[in-house]
Structure formats: C-alpha cells, structure tokens
Design an enzyme around this catalytic site. Structure first.
Site, PDB file in Angstrom:
ATOM      1  N   CYS A 191       0.805  -1.232   0.000  1.00  0.00           N
ATOM      2  CA  CYS A 191       0.000   0.000   0.000  1.00  0.00           C
ATOM      3  C   CYS A 191       0.833   1.276   0.000  1.00  0.00           C
ATOM      4  O   CYS A 191       0.770   2.061  -0.934  1.00  0.00           O
ATOM      5  CB  CYS A 191      -0.903   0.025   1.228  1.00  0.00           C
ATOM      6  SG  CYS A 191      -2.363  -0.978   1.050  1.00  0.00           S
TER       7      CYS A 191
HETATM    8  N1  LIG Z   1      -2.619  -6.519   2.158  1.00  0.00           N
HETATM    9  C1  LIG Z   1      -3.096  -5.507   2.851  1.00  0.00           C
HETATM   10  O1  LIG Z   1      -2.866  -5.414   4.037  1.00  0.00           O
HETATM   11  C2  LIG Z   1      -3.924  -4.419   2.193  1.00  0.00           C
HETATM   12  C3  LIG Z   1      -4.396  -3.389   3.013  1.00  0.00           C
HETATM   13  C4  LIG Z   1      -5.173  -2.388   2.475  1.00  0.00           C
HETATM   14  C5  LIG Z   1      -5.464  -2.421   1.114  1.00  0.00           C
HETATM   15  N2  LIG Z   1      -4.978  -3.423   0.316  1.00  0.00           N
HETATM   16  C6  LIG Z   1      -5.342  -3.400  -1.094  1.00  0.00           C
HETATM   17  O2  LIG Z   1      -6.217  -4.489  -1.358  1.00  0.00           O
HETATM   18  C7  LIG Z   1      -5.980  -4.975  -2.676  1.00  0.00           C
HETATM   19  C8  LIG Z   1      -5.614  -6.449  -2.617  1.00  0.00           C
HETATM   20  O3  LIG Z   1      -4.419  -6.589  -1.858  1.00  0.00           O
HETATM   21  P1  LIG Z   1      -3.958  -7.956  -1.229  1.00  0.00           P
HETATM   22  O4  LIG Z   1      -2.867  -7.606  -0.280  1.00  0.00           O
HETATM   23  O5  LIG Z   1      -5.105  -8.731  -0.719  1.00  0.00           O
HETATM   24  O6  LIG Z   1      -3.347  -8.674  -2.522  1.00  0.00           O
HETATM   25  P2  LIG Z   1      -2.964 -10.207  -2.685  1.00  0.00           P
HETATM   26  O7  LIG Z   1      -1.960 -10.268  -3.760  1.00  0.00           O
HETATM   27  O8  LIG Z   1      -2.663 -10.810  -1.352  1.00  0.00           O
HETATM   28  O9  LIG Z   1      -4.307 -10.875  -3.196  1.00  0.00           O
HETATM   29  C9  LIG Z   1      -4.868 -10.614  -4.441  1.00  0.00           C
HETATM   30  C10 LIG Z   1      -5.494 -11.892  -4.951  1.00  0.00           C
HETATM   31  O10 LIG Z   1      -6.143 -11.591  -6.175  1.00  0.00           O
HETATM   32  C11 LIG Z   1      -5.944 -12.676  -7.048  1.00  0.00           C
HETATM   33  N3  LIG Z   1      -6.184 -12.211  -8.397  1.00  0.00           N
HETATM   34  C12 LIG Z   1      -5.356 -11.552  -9.242  1.00  0.00           C
HETATM   35  N4  LIG Z   1      -5.987 -11.269 -10.395  1.00  0.00           N
HETATM   36  C13 LIG Z   1      -7.246 -11.740 -10.268  1.00  0.00           C
HETATM   37  C14 LIG Z   1      -8.362 -11.741 -11.121  1.00  0.00           C
HETATM   38  N5  LIG Z   1      -8.339 -11.163 -12.322  1.00  0.00           N
HETATM   39  N6  LIG Z   1      -9.485 -12.329 -10.678  1.00  0.00           N
HETATM   40  C15 LIG Z   1      -9.533 -12.905  -9.451  1.00  0.00           C
HETATM   41  N7  LIG Z   1      -8.503 -12.919  -8.608  1.00  0.00           N
HETATM   42  C16 LIG Z   1      -7.376 -12.345  -9.013  1.00  0.00           C
HETATM   43  C17 LIG Z   1      -4.547 -13.139  -6.764  1.00  0.00           C
HETATM   44  O11 LIG Z   1      -4.350 -14.477  -7.186  1.00  0.00           O
HETATM   45  C18 LIG Z   1      -4.496 -13.003  -5.239  1.00  0.00           C
HETATM   46  O12 LIG Z   1      -4.931 -14.174  -4.594  1.00  0.00           O
HETATM   47  C19 LIG Z   1      -4.886  -4.086  -3.265  1.00  0.00           C
HETATM   48  O13 LIG Z   1      -5.492  -3.025  -3.944  1.00  0.00           O
HETATM   49  C20 LIG Z   1      -4.183  -3.567  -2.031  1.00  0.00           C
HETATM   50  O14 LIG Z   1      -3.533  -2.336  -2.275  1.00  0.00           O
HETATM   51  C21 LIG Z   1      -4.210  -4.418   0.841  1.00  0.00           C
END
Ligand SMILES: NC(=O)c1ccc[n+]([C@@H]2O[C@H](COP(=O)([O-])OP(=O)(O)OC[C@H]3O[C@@H](n4cnc5c(N)ncnc54)[C@H](O)[C@@H]3O)[C@@H](O)[C@H]2O)c1
Length: 437
Positions: free
Chosen positions: A271
């Site tokens: 992030c």
């Molecule tokens: N990790 C955190 O703590 C956190 C906190 C706040 C915001 N975010 C935001 O949340 C969002 C997701 O982050 P995350 O950390 O969970 O990412 P992540 O990489 O852990 O998970 C994303 C998932 O999406 C899947 N994916 C990718 N393309 C896809 C598609 N076309 N269809 C379906 N699934 C698909 C991936 O295989 C993966 O399992 C991002 O925008 C991130 O900035 C994350």
C-alpha cells in the site's frame, strides 16, 4: 426477494474476488456473520487449498481458520468466474500494483469488471475494495456494466469501500477496523453500508465512492510522508551523532500534536509505497502536481541505498572491502511477524550488496525461500540462524524486527551489526560492534 431483504435476513450470497491478504479474511468475516460465501481467484492453488481446509495465510491462524468456514456449509471457492451470477453481492479485492514507470496498473480491476459484467444481473451489488485513485469505480468499472444496458442505482448497485487491513496487527482484525463505504449513488451506498454492517462492527457511510477512494489515499499518503520525514531526520541526526530513536521517544512524550513514526531501511508493503502514486498520476489530469508524495517517495526510496552505504563504511572502518565479504540480512518481510515480502527494501539491499561483490545470505523465520516477484527473483533460501552461523559473517544487517529474533544473541555473535530498526537501542552490554543505519 430483493437485495435489501436478503441482506437483512443474512441470505444474500456474498462473492469475494481475489482471495489474498484482504479478500480471504473478508470472506471469512461474512461467513462468520452467517452469510453464504463464494470465493473467486485465478490462482488455482489457493482454491484447492481452501477446499482442503488449508490456510495459506499463516498470520491469520492455523487451518482451523479455513475449516470453520468450510464446516459452515455456506462456503464455496472457485476459479469459474461464470458463477459470479450466483452472487447477490460481489466484492473485488484484486491487486492494484504500479507499472514500471510508477503508473497505476489497473489491469486486474479492469479484468474483474469484465468478469462481473458478463453475468451482471438486476439486483446485484458490486463493491471495489482495492486501493486506487479517486473516480476509479465510476470511470473504470461502471462503463463495463453500463455497456450491458443496466443502470446503476436502479438495475444494479455499485460502491467503493477501502480495505484498511494491517496483517500481523494483534489489536485489530477485519471485523474491528472501522469501514468506510461510499456509493456511486445514494441507493448503492445504502445497500453496501447495510451489507458491511452485518460483518463489520463499525461502518461509516460517506457521501460518494470518490470520498471513500480519496480517504484511503490520504491515509496512506499521511504515512508515507511521515515515514519519509523520520527517515530524513535519521540521516541528519546520525551524521550529528544523535540517536534518532531516543529523539522520537522524547518527542512522543508530548500528549497531543505529535504522532510517532519510525525510520527504517525503506518503505515496503502493498500500500504505502504504491497507492500515493495512483493519486500523483490522476492529479496530472487536473493540472496539479503532488509534491509531498513525490518528495516522500524520493526520500523513502533512497533508504536502501543509505543502508548499503552505511554497511560499506562500517566494513571499511574494519579494514574490510564489501567485495568478498560475507553479509547476512536479517528479515526479508517488509514488516515484523508477517511473511509478506511485497516491495520489501530487503530485496534492494541484498541486490545492491551483491552488485558490490558481497556474498549475501538472508534469514527470515517467516520466509523459508524467495519466490519470483514482479521486480526481483533472488532464488535464495533462508539460512539456519545459530550463534555459529552468525559468527561466520563479516556483517549482519538487521532489516526487519521480527519478534522471534533473540537480539542479545545476535549482538553477542555478530562481528559487525548494522541496525536499521533500533533493535539494539535498549540492550545492555557491549555494543561496540553495532552501527546504526
Ligand atoms: N494486504 C493488505 O494489508 C492491504 C491493506 C489495504 C489495502 N490493500 C489493497 O487491497 C488490494 C488487494 O491486496 P492484497 O494484499 O489482498 O493482494 P494479494 O496479492 O494478497 O491478493 C490478491 C489476490 O487476487 C488474485 N487475483 C489476481 N488477479 C485476479 C483476477 N483477475 N481475478 C480474481 N482474482 C485475481 C490473486 O491471485 C491473489 O490471490 C490491493 O489493492 C491492495 O492495495 C491491501
């Protein structure tokens, strides 16, 4: 039965797209609230693991975390996006990374919108959670749905709710972190708020999707700028021979007007190093520059190089060249007690040291081996951390302050210790081998 009623009586089927750090706990929160859930991911290994009752995100707990959901009888997970039409509400938690030139890479969000649009039907609610710039929900997602001839707020509903997950945090979880919700229109906002209120303790509706999108960017920019400030101060104070950690602790005694941020080897995670640049890119559209964001980015991105420079100088003081030195980096994850290595400054530190000819190993209790990432492919395995192993390195660089580390043991056995996290500050005894960086 309409969506409002299905939400009220916990029968709305909640689909979650992207079962990573954000999507998996969210899906579980809705399941725990009694809702039937379907998880969607392109990664078949994740889907297979869930069906086997395996938890692939260790910081969330053991396999029971998943098994309880499976045992509810109201759980399914699939790679078949044709099943999105079965859901009454679809929440997208897909990645929003940066491209090679720090531009937003919205390809995952766009793909999700295309997938959802294929089966979009009357009465469905779609929510985007991925961090992104203001107007993404309206400008990137909505056109894909309107192209089907369905009208937002009447035929289907669309909202944005930023994820504020902080993996590894002990005092908060998905259910207890207050949730912002903003609709593309008032009806969408009300329905999304009603849905989240079922699973999350405190839901705060805001007037639009754009306010919710911008609030998330503000939160992350605030952190990026303040971390940059203490990183810059660290460099200045270290040159003056003043302990930055003691300075921060002293300033933090003020009961108001000051919030402590801590320096480190650079910014990491999904992030803070990324989201602010989404706004930088979008701001150009309205003829503005985001100078704070860019300056903070410049300072934070220079930190891994600073750590390497301090390491090189510390070796030099001991009549050692970095070329040929054996160096151990402690911690690969970007923050303590998690296995998340995305954007971790440890990778850059390792690569810089290797470019200078050092022979580098790493240890991380949460990351047994590296895997191929967007910008790095180290192909390394964590070493076994013993007093003998530590003593065999010319220098040990502390990059992540995992709770599992026995710092007195590390200080005792390292020939030279470069501390980027202030872990040695409060240790008693001889610290002549410690250099702050
Ligand atoms: N990790 C955190 O703590 C956190 C906190 C706040 C915001 N975010 C935001 O949340 C969002 C997701 O982050 P995350 O950390 O969970 O990412 P992540 O990489 O852990 O998970 C994303 C998932 O999406 C899947 N994916 C990718 N393309 C896809 C598609 N076309 N269809 C379906 N699934 C698909 C991936 O295989 C993966 O399992 C991002 O925008 C991130 O900035 C994350």
């Amino acid at each position: 039965m309409d969506l409002k009623t299905k939400i009220a009586n916990n029968t709305a089927v909640v689909g979650v797209i992207g079962l990573g750090y954000v999507g998996l706990p969210l899906m579980r929160a809705f399941n725990a609230a009694g809702f039937p859930v379907i998880g969607f991911d392109v990664d078949r290994r994740k889907i297979d693991a869930l069906h086997k009752g395996q938890n692939y995100l260790k910081h969330l707990g053991g396999d029971d975390y998943i098994r309880q959901m499976v045992a509810s009888g109201k759980f399914d997970a699939t790679v078949d996006f044709g099943r999105l039409g079965e859901c009454d509400a679809v929440i997208s938690c897909v990645p929003t990374p940066l491209g090679a030139h720090l531009e937003p890479d919205l390809s995952y969000v766009e793909q999700t919108a295309i997938d959802v649009a294929k089966t979009l039907r009357k009465g469905q609610l779609v929510v985007l959670e991925s961090s992104t710039y203001p107007r993404t929900t309206r400008e990137v997602m909505m056109p894909k749905f309107e192209a089907k001839g369905l009208k937002c707020g009447e035929d289907y509903y669309l909202a944005y709710s930023p994820e504020r997950e902080d993996p590894g945090r002990k005092d908060h979880n998905t259910q207890t972190i207050p949730k912002l919700v903003g609709g593309i229109d008032p009806v969408s906002g009300e329905l999304a708020t009603a849905l989240y209120r079922k699973a999350i303790k405190q839901v705060i509706p805001v007037s639009s999707a754009e306010v919710a999108e911008a609030a998330k960017i503000l939160e992350n920019t605030y952190r990026a700028v303040n971390i940059a400030l203490v990183n810059e101060l660290k460099v200045v104070l270290q040159a003056m021979g003043i302990d930055v950690w003691e300075v921060i602790a002293a300033a933090a005694t003020k009961p108001f007007g000051f919030q402590a941020f801590y320096p480190g080897p650079g910014l990491g995670g999904h992030c803070i190093p990324i989201d602010p640049y989404y706004l930088t890119w979008k701001a150009r559209e309205v003829g503005h520059a985001t100078r704070f964001i860019e300056l903070a980015g410049e300072v934070n991105r220079s930190m891994p190089r600073y750590v390497v420079d301090r390491t090189v100088l510390a070796l030099n003081d001991r009549s050692k060249a970095v070329r040929g030195s054996r160096i151990l980096v402690l911690g690969l994850a970007y923050k303590p007690d998690v296995d998340d290595v995305r954007e971790s400054p440890s990778f850059e530190i390792i690569e810089h040291l290797e470019q200078l000819g050092a022979d580098v190993d790493y240890h991380d209790p949460h990351v047994p081996a590296t895997h191929k990432m967007r910008h790095h492919d180290l192909q390394m395995r964590s070493i076994e951390l013993t007093p003998e192993a530590l003593a065999g390195y010319d220098c040990v660089v502390v990059a992540t302050n995992h709770a599992a580390y026995d710092w007195p043991m590390v200080v005792k056995n390292a020939k030279l210790l470069v501390d980027t996290r202030g872990v040695t500050r409060n240790l008693a005894g001889d610290k002549a081998n410690v250099v702050q960086a």
